[in-house]
Write an enzyme that holds these catalytic residues in place. Structure first.
Site, PDB file in Angstrom:
ATOM      1  CB  CYS A   1      -0.597  -0.219   1.220  1.00  0.00           C
ATOM      2  SG  CYS A   1      -1.959   1.800   1.667  1.00  0.00           S
TER       3      CYS A   1
ATOM      4  CB  CYS B   1       0.634   1.579   3.914  1.00  0.00           C
ATOM      5  SG  CYS B   1      -1.776   1.077   3.648  1.00  0.00           S
TER       6      CYS B   1
END
Length: 142
Positions: free
Chosen positions: A62, A65
């Site tokens: 991600c 993230c």
């Protein structure tokens, strides 16, 4: 029923494409995968510690993230004496993601000292995350 919930959670997370603000999947991997979460203080049932917890739900693939990970680490260094910081990889622990109703990542779940959710920050919003951690730390000071 539980298997269906886990499948639903995995599909939701994979289809969400992170769901955070900013970033992309091609960003460099600034986050090192931590050890399993030890079930977030044994499923947050251990209230003897009386320490608030911030849980970072993320995935290694991600982009957002990865983007917010350094901010989370700085906050951990600054407030780690008053707040417990945990990271949960939703791909490695889908049951925890399902338990907390995580539908996009990154999502930060704030638990009080009794294990009750008191706040949630979704997306790679460093200002919102910093403000929420600071507010929790102010309340945690006794």
């Amino acid at each position: 029923m539980t298997l269906a919930l886990l499948v639903w959670a995995a599909l939701t997370l994979s289809l969400a494409g992170c769901g955070g603000k900013g970033g992309d999947k091609s960003a460099g991997d600034a986050r090192q995968t931590p050890a399993p979460s030890e079930n977030v203080r044994n499923e947050t049932a251990d209230t003897t510690a009386r320490t608030p917890v911030v849980i970072d739900f993320y995935a290694t693939w991600c982009g957002p993230c990865k983007q917010i990970a350094p901010v989370f680490e700085v906050l951990k260094g600054e407030y780690g004496d008053r707040i417990e910081f945990r990271s949960i990889d939703v791909d490695q622990e889908p049951e925890m993601a399902a338990r907390y109703g995580i539908s996009s990542i990154p999502t930060f779940v704030f638990l009080d000292a009794d294990g009750k959710e008191v706040n949630r920050v979704m997306g790679a919003d460093s200002e919102a995350l910093s403000a929420a951690v600071d507010a929790m730390a102010q309340g945690a000071v006794k």
